[in-house]
Write a protein that holds these residues in place. Structure first.
Motif, PDB file in Angstrom:
ATOM      1  N   LEU A 120       0.827  -1.210   0.000  1.00  0.00           N
ATOM      2  CA  LEU A 120       0.000   0.000   0.000  1.00  0.00           C
ATOM      3  C   LEU A 120       0.865   1.266   0.000  1.00  0.00           C
ATOM      4  CD1 LEU A 120      -2.756   1.397   0.251  1.00  0.00           C
ATOM      5  CD2 LEU A 120      -2.623   1.023   2.726  1.00  0.00           C
ATOM      6  N   ARG A 121       1.845   1.306   0.889  1.00  0.00           N
ATOM      7  CA  ARG A 121       2.691   2.499   0.988  1.00  0.00           C
ATOM      8  C   ARG A 121       3.455   2.731  -0.327  1.00  0.00           C
ATOM      9  NH1 ARG A 121       5.532   5.145   5.420  1.00  0.00           N
ATOM     10  NH2 ARG A 121       4.675   3.617   6.878  1.00  0.00           N
ATOM     11  N   THR A 122       3.958   1.648  -0.906  1.00  0.00           N
ATOM     12  CA  THR A 122       4.771   1.757  -2.128  1.00  0.00           C
ATOM     13  C   THR A 122       3.916   2.262  -3.284  1.00  0.00           C
ATOM     14  OG1 THR A 122       6.077  -0.096  -1.331  1.00  0.00           O
ATOM     15  CG2 THR A 122       6.331   0.471  -3.653  1.00  0.00           C
ATOM     16  N   LEU A 123       2.718   1.701  -3.430  1.00  0.00           N
ATOM     17  CA  LEU A 123       1.874   2.101  -4.561  1.00  0.00           C
ATOM     18  C   LEU A 123       1.261   3.483  -4.335  1.00  0.00           C
ATOM     19  CD1 LEU A 123       0.225  -1.311  -5.521  1.00  0.00           C
ATOM     20  CD2 LEU A 123       2.177  -0.153  -6.587  1.00  0.00           C
ATOM     21  N   ALA A 124       0.884   3.796  -3.086  1.00  0.00           N
ATOM     22  CA  ALA A 124       0.295   5.120  -2.810  1.00  0.00           C
ATOM     23  C   ALA A 124       1.287   6.227  -3.151  1.00  0.00           C
ATOM     24  CB  ALA A 124      -0.135   5.213  -1.349  1.00  0.00           C
ATOM     25  N   ALA A 125       2.586   5.945  -3.015  1.00  0.00           N
ATOM     26  CA  ALA A 125       3.611   6.953  -3.340  1.00  0.00           C
ATOM     27  C   ALA A 125       3.650   7.232  -4.845  1.00  0.00           C
ATOM     28  CB  ALA A 125       4.977   6.467  -2.862  1.00  0.00           C
ATOM     29  N   ARG A 126       3.040   6.341  -5.653  1.00  0.00           N
ATOM     30  CA  ARG A 126       3.024   6.526  -7.111  1.00  0.00           C
ATOM     31  C   ARG A 126       1.668   7.014  -7.614  1.00  0.00           C
ATOM     32  NH1 ARG A 126       5.451   0.657  -8.929  1.00  0.00           N
ATOM     33  NH2 ARG A 126       7.217   0.647  -7.508  1.00  0.00           N
ATOM     34  N   LYS A 127       0.834   7.468  -6.699  1.00  0.00           N
ATOM     35  CA  LYS A 127      -0.545   7.830  -7.056  1.00  0.00           C
ATOM     36  C   LYS A 127      -0.594   8.924  -8.124  1.00  0.00           C
ATOM     37  CE  LYS A 127      -2.878   9.897  -3.888  1.00  0.00           C
ATOM     38  NZ  LYS A 127      -3.724  10.285  -2.748  1.00  0.00           N
ATOM     39  N   GLN A 131      -6.573   9.499  -8.877  1.00  0.00           N
ATOM     40  CA  GLN A 131      -6.632   8.117  -8.393  1.00  0.00           C
ATOM     41  C   GLN A 131      -6.990   8.149  -6.898  1.00  0.00           C
ATOM     42  OE1 GLN A 131      -2.888   6.159  -9.131  1.00  0.00           O
ATOM     43  NE2 GLN A 131      -3.846   4.298  -9.862  1.00  0.00           N
ATOM     44  N   CYS A 132      -7.752   7.150  -6.459  1.00  0.00           N
ATOM     45  CA  CYS A 132      -8.189   7.106  -5.058  1.00  0.00           C
ATOM     46  C   CYS A 132      -7.551   5.882  -4.388  1.00  0.00           C
ATOM     47  CB  CYS A 132      -9.712   7.001  -5.032  1.00  0.00           C
ATOM     48  SG  CYS A 132     -10.409   6.806  -3.386  1.00  0.00           S
ATOM     49  N   VAL A 133      -6.851   6.099  -3.282  1.00  0.00           N
ATOM     50  CA  VAL A 133      -6.150   5.002  -2.608  1.00  0.00           C
ATOM     51  C   VAL A 133      -6.691   4.844  -1.189  1.00  0.00           C
ATOM     52  CG1 VAL A 133      -3.924   4.125  -1.841  1.00  0.00           C
ATOM     53  CG2 VAL A 133      -4.096   5.321  -4.024  1.00  0.00           C
ATOM     54  N   VAL A 134      -7.102   3.615  -0.880  1.00  0.00           N
ATOM     55  CA  VAL A 134      -7.791   3.335   0.380  1.00  0.00           C
ATOM     56  C   VAL A 134      -7.070   2.214   1.124  1.00  0.00           C
ATOM     57  CG1 VAL A 134     -10.015   2.729   1.417  1.00  0.00           C
ATOM     58  CG2 VAL A 134      -9.948   3.837  -0.840  1.00  0.00           C
ATOM     59  N   GLY A 135      -6.818   2.424   2.417  1.00  0.00           N
ATOM     60  CA  GLY A 135      -6.204   1.377   3.228  1.00  0.00           C
ATOM     61  C   GLY A 135      -7.130   0.928   4.337  1.00  0.00           C
ATOM     62  N   PHE A 136      -6.775  -0.147   4.984  1.00  0.00           N
ATOM     63  CA  PHE A 136      -7.494  -0.637   6.153  1.00  0.00           C
ATOM     64  C   PHE A 136      -6.565  -0.569   7.354  1.00  0.00           C
ATOM     65  CE2 PHE A 136     -11.669  -2.769   5.619  1.00  0.00           C
ATOM     66  CZ  PHE A 136     -11.926  -2.333   4.336  1.00  0.00           C
ATOM     67  N   GLN A 149      -3.105   7.887  11.827  1.00  0.00           N
ATOM     68  CA  GLN A 149      -1.642   7.884  11.636  1.00  0.00           C
ATOM     69  C   GLN A 149      -1.279   7.142  10.349  1.00  0.00           C
ATOM     70  OE1 GLN A 149      -0.282   6.223  15.352  1.00  0.00           O
ATOM     71  NE2 GLN A 149      -0.337   8.210  16.394  1.00  0.00           N
ATOM     72  N   LYS A 150      -1.975   6.011  10.091  1.00  0.00           N
ATOM     73  CA  LYS A 150      -1.694   5.242   8.867  1.00  0.00           C
ATOM     74  C   LYS A 150      -2.127   6.029   7.625  1.00  0.00           C
ATOM     75  CE  LYS A 150      -1.612   0.863  11.159  1.00  0.00           C
ATOM     76  NZ  LYS A 150      -2.259  -0.364  11.592  1.00  0.00           N
ATOM     77  N   LEU A 151      -3.271   6.702   7.741  1.00  0.00           N
ATOM     78  CA  LEU A 151      -3.774   7.535   6.634  1.00  0.00           C
ATOM     79  C   LEU A 151      -2.704   8.541   6.220  1.00  0.00           C
ATOM     80  CD1 LEU A 151      -6.657   8.480   5.226  1.00  0.00           C
ATOM     81  CD2 LEU A 151      -6.524  10.272   6.926  1.00  0.00           C
ATOM     82  N   GLU A 152      -2.107   9.193   7.218  1.00  0.00           N
ATOM     83  CA  GLU A 152      -1.121  10.235   6.921  1.00  0.00           C
ATOM     84  C   GLU A 152       0.218   9.634   6.497  1.00  0.00           C
ATOM     85  OE1 GLU A 152      -1.273  12.789  10.376  1.00  0.00           O
ATOM     86  OE2 GLU A 152      -3.413  13.126   9.975  1.00  0.00           O
ATOM     87  N   ALA A 153       0.672   8.619   7.230  1.00  0.00           N
ATOM     88  CA  ALA A 153       2.001   8.051   6.951  1.00  0.00           C
ATOM     89  C   ALA A 153       2.066   7.442   5.555  1.00  0.00           C
ATOM     90  CB  ALA A 153       2.333   6.991   7.991  1.00  0.00           C
ATOM     91  N   LYS A 154       0.938   6.861   5.117  1.00  0.00           N
ATOM     92  CA  LYS A 154       0.956   6.171   3.812  1.00  0.00           C
ATOM     93  C   LYS A 154       0.346   7.038   2.701  1.00  0.00           C
ATOM     94  CE  LYS A 154       0.945   1.590   5.931  1.00  0.00           C
ATOM     95  NZ  LYS A 154       0.775   0.143   5.700  1.00  0.00           N
ATOM     96  N   ILE A 178     -16.973  -0.475  11.503  1.00  0.00           N
ATOM     97  CA  ILE A 178     -15.951   0.307  10.791  1.00  0.00           C
ATOM     98  C   ILE A 178     -16.141   1.808  10.986  1.00  0.00           C
ATOM     99  CG2 ILE A 178     -15.532  -1.428   9.001  1.00  0.00           C
ATOM    100  CD1 ILE A 178     -17.427   0.226   7.179  1.00  0.00           C
ATOM    101  N   VAL A 179     -15.049   2.526  10.813  1.00  0.00           N
ATOM    102  CA  VAL A 179     -15.108   3.980  10.711  1.00  0.00           C
ATOM    103  C   VAL A 179     -14.294   4.350   9.477  1.00  0.00           C
ATOM    104  CG1 VAL A 179     -14.744   6.193  11.842  1.00  0.00           C
ATOM    105  CG2 VAL A 179     -15.133   4.154  13.229  1.00  0.00           C
ATOM    106  N   VAL A 180     -14.940   5.010   8.531  1.00  0.00           N
ATOM    107  CA  VAL A 180     -14.275   5.435   7.300  1.00  0.00           C
ATOM    108  C   VAL A 180     -13.765   6.852   7.528  1.00  0.00           C
ATOM    109  CG1 VAL A 180     -14.571   5.789   4.818  1.00  0.00           C
ATOM    110  CG2 VAL A 180     -15.894   4.014   5.967  1.00  0.00           C
ATOM    111  N   LEU A 181     -12.440   7.012   7.471  1.00  0.00           N
ATOM    112  CA  LEU A 181     -11.823   8.306   7.757  1.00  0.00           C
ATOM    113  C   LEU A 181     -11.190   8.870   6.488  1.00  0.00           C
ATOM    114  CD1 LEU A 181     -10.014   7.225  11.053  1.00  0.00           C
ATOM    115  CD2 LEU A 181     -12.124   8.581  10.887  1.00  0.00           C
ATOM    116  N   GLY A 182     -11.488  10.124   6.165  1.00  0.00           N
ATOM    117  CA  GLY A 182     -10.980  10.739   4.936  1.00  0.00           C
ATOM    118  C   GLY A 182      -9.821  11.676   5.213  1.00  0.00           C
ATOM    119  N   ALA A 183      -8.963  11.837   4.194  1.00  0.00           N
ATOM    120  CA  ALA A 183      -7.804  12.723   4.331  1.00  0.00           C
ATOM    121  C   ALA A 183      -8.242  14.158   4.632  1.00  0.00           C
ATOM    122  CB  ALA A 183      -6.967  12.667   3.066  1.00  0.00           C
ATOM    123  N   GLY A 184      -9.440  14.526   4.155  1.00  0.00           N
ATOM    124  CA  GLY A 184      -9.941  15.883   4.391  1.00  0.00           C
ATOM    125  C   GLY A 184     -10.624  16.046   5.740  1.00  0.00           C
ATOM    126  N   GLY A 185     -10.623  15.003   6.588  1.00  0.00           N
ATOM    127  CA  GLY A 185     -11.215  15.097   7.921  1.00  0.00           C
ATOM    128  C   GLY A 185     -12.560  14.417   8.064  1.00  0.00           C
TER     129      GLY A 185
END
Ligand code: CTP
Length: 209
Positions: A120-127, A131-136, A149-154, A178-185
């Motif tokens: 995930l981290r490797t591919l998200a760096a090539r976004k 493109q929309c990249v989602v992690g768990f 923390q994972k949202l931001e780090a990756k 589940i809780v779906v958390l977005g980069a925009g808050g």
């Protein structure tokens, strides 16, 4: 809409008959693949070893190790619109796997392991733009703090946090909370509910119809 999903565990072999892995059933990733197909999306599902049938209409790519999973995902990521990393990738692999079955030494052994690639981290760096990249993030405590923390780090667009502290929820269970958390808050909570309903909820928030 082209969607790439990883699911299930990976296996990191010590020798031909033994491996490091985890208890992921693949149910959440397969439910997302089925829900995305029902929306008319073209779905590539890259799956570690699980006991599930492929959802109808999905293009299956069966893999074993984290390295195999990355190799399968890399070319598909380049052309997908959405990448959802649900797989419980083994974090370590044996440093020196044996081609032959190892014999027991009769006493304790020390196993040298090295980190696997973070797909995930490797591919998200090539976004690419758009493109929309989602992690768990499967967590037992401070669930949303760790997930953010994972949202931001990756560098993700979304992270789906799930509490795996209870045996009947999350990993290897039929239901999830589940809780779906977005980069925009953004923050959208759902469940406990069956994984297919969670999958619908997640897709609704990633790509409102
Ligand atoms: N992931 C991945 N490749 C890895 C490890 C994880 O693609 N080698 C993805 C998972 O599919 C999931 C997210 O990264 O979407 C989970 O992030 P991670 O930080 O690896 O979670 P944990 O393994 O739970 O990390 P930790 O043990 O530090 O909590």
């Amino acid at each position: 809409m082209r969607c790439l999903i990883t699911a299930g565990p990976t296996r990191e072999h010590l020798d031909p008959v033994r491996f490091l892995s985890n208890g992921s059933s693949g149910k959440m990733g397969y439910a997302l693949a089925a829900a995305a197909t029902l929306r008319g999306w073209q779905v590539d599902l890259v799956s570690g070893p699980v006991a599930l049938s492929p959802p109808m209409g999905v293009r299956m790519h069966r893999v074993t190790s984290a390295a195999d999973m990355f190799a399968a995902c890399e070319p598909l990521f380049a052309t997908c619109d959405v990448f959802i990393a649900v797989a419980a990738v083994a974090d370590f692999r044996p440093y020196a796997p044996s081609l032959q079955k190892r014999k027991k030494p009769g006493g304790p052994i020390t196993l040298e392991v090295v980190p696997t690639i973070d797909i995930l981290r490797t591919l998200a760096a090539r976004k690419r733009p758009g493109q929309c990249v989602v992690g768990f993030a499967a967590e037992t405590h401070d669930v949303e703090v760790h997930a953010r923390q994972k949202l931001e780090a990756k560098h993700l667009d979304w992270v789906v946090a799930n509490d795996v502290s209870q045996p009947n929820l999350g990993m290897n269970a039929d239901d999830n909370a589940i809780v779906v958390l977005g980069a925009g808050g953004a923050r959208h909570a759902f469940g406990p509910a069956p994984k297919p309903a969670c999958a619908e909820f997640i897709l609704r928030h990633l790509a409102p119809a």
